[in-house]
Design a protein around this motif. Structure first.
Motif, PDB file in Angstrom:
ATOM      1  N   GLY A  28       0.839  -1.201   0.000  1.00 44.05           N
ATOM      2  CA  GLY A  28       0.000   0.000   0.000  1.00 44.05           C
ATOM      3  C   GLY A  28       0.871   1.247   0.000  1.00 44.05           C
ATOM      4  O   GLY A  28       2.094   1.149   0.173  1.00 44.05           O
ATOM      5  N   GLU A  76       4.199   2.364  -6.878  1.00 39.53           N
ATOM      6  CA  GLU A  76       2.920   2.783  -7.486  1.00 39.53           C
ATOM      7  C   GLU A  76       2.848   4.293  -7.754  1.00 39.53           C
ATOM      8  O   GLU A  76       1.770   4.815  -8.027  1.00 39.53           O
ATOM      9  CB  GLU A  76       1.739   2.381  -6.596  1.00 39.53           C
ATOM     10  N   HIS A  95      -3.732   4.119  -1.065  1.00 32.48           N
ATOM     11  CA  HIS A  95      -3.841   2.830  -1.755  1.00 32.48           C
ATOM     12  C   HIS A  95      -3.660   1.715  -0.732  1.00 32.48           C
ATOM     13  O   HIS A  95      -2.649   1.680  -0.027  1.00 32.48           O
ATOM     14  CB  HIS A  95      -2.783   2.732  -2.853  1.00 32.48           C
ATOM     15  N   HIS A  97      -4.528  -2.665   0.458  1.00 35.34           N
ATOM     16  CA  HIS A  97      -4.811  -4.042   0.028  1.00 35.34           C
ATOM     17  C   HIS A  97      -5.822  -4.638   1.020  1.00 35.34           C
ATOM     18  O   HIS A  97      -5.693  -5.784   1.416  1.00 35.34           O
ATOM     19  CB  HIS A  97      -3.529  -4.867   0.019  1.00 35.34           C
ATOM     20  N   HIS A 158      -5.393  -6.902  -7.243  1.00 35.29           N
ATOM     21  CA  HIS A 158      -4.383  -6.111  -6.540  1.00 35.29           C
ATOM     22  C   HIS A 158      -4.923  -5.415  -5.283  1.00 35.29           C
ATOM     23  O   HIS A 158      -4.530  -5.777  -4.177  1.00 35.29           O
ATOM     24  CB  HIS A 158      -3.807  -5.107  -7.552  1.00 35.29           C
TER      25      HIS A 158
HETATM   26 ZN    ZN Z   1      -0.596  -2.213  -4.089  1.00 34.12          ZN
END
Ligand code: ZN
Length: 215
Positions: A28, A76, A95, A97, A158
């Motif tokens: 993340g 990312e 972001h 998971h 993802h």
């Molecule tokens: Zn990720």
């Protein structure tokens, strides 16, 4: 906002992600725009959230290029940069998971807009961005396309990306998406979850944007 202050906030929200169980280990990432529109700060690649210091947070431009020597930015970063380029209203991105939302991402099933808080915070169903490998420009393009003008999107096989006008809002969106995914599964046990209509979603979203909370 001062650069140090925004870096400190990213560190704080990293700790909150771990505390709420939205991420495992170093997965993340979090970013936030710094005052200037052409710059944002993002968590470094592969470092544990609980050990991060403000100086570990990396300042990058809207192409995702670091502006100073130091830590390597999150893998990312292209996804974050593409969202900031496409959405001037977005000032922070989280972001994760998180488990239930990731299950939807694994099945490539969108989370329908079944709850009022989801309508208010996300602005509709959470769509699934087409699969592309982590860190690729292709993934960045797919994410921007599936996100549209909403505040969350699933990344096939993802995880989740949540956005907001500040870190507090982006973090809240990530919590609401995870909760909605869990409710989606549980309501399927009882029958068929009923989506709010487009008109209902619009009404709730507008109320949230214009009238909700303290002035
Ligand atoms: Zn990720």
């Amino acid at each position: 906002m001062l650069l140090l202050k925004v870096k400190q906030m990213v560190v704080e929200y990293g700790e909150k992600l771990v505390e709420k169980g939205l991420v495992v280990a170093t997965w993340g990432n979090i970013s936030a725009r710094n005052g200037e529109e052409e710059v944002f700060v993002i968590t470094p690649s592969g470092m544990e959230y609980t050990k991060l210091e403000p100086e570990d947070i990396v300042e990058v431009d809207l192409d995702g290029k670091p502006l100073a020597t130091g830590r390597k930015p999150s893998v990312e970063t292209p996804v974050h940069a593409a969202i900031y380029r496409a959405r001037p209203d977005v000032r922070a991105i989280v972001h994760t998971h998180s488990i239930n939302a990731s299950a939807c991402a694994a099945a490539r099933v969108e989370i329908p807009c079944i709850m009022e808080d989801m309508a208010a915070m996300v602005g509709g169903a959470v769509k699934v961005a087409k699969y592309a490998p982590s860190g690729s420009q292709e993934l960045a393009r797919n994410v921007v396309e599936a996100l549209g003008d909403r505040n969350a999107v699933l990344l096939a096989n993802h995880g989740v990306v949540a956005v907001g006008k500040n870190l507090e809002e982006a973090f809240k969106v990530s919590l609401v998406v995870e909760k909605s995914a869990e409710i989606f599964f549980k309501s399927k046990i009882l029958g068929n979850p009923v989506s709010l209509t487009e008109g209902e979603v619009e009404l709730i979203r507008n109320f949230y944007l214009n009238s909700y909370g303290q002035k």
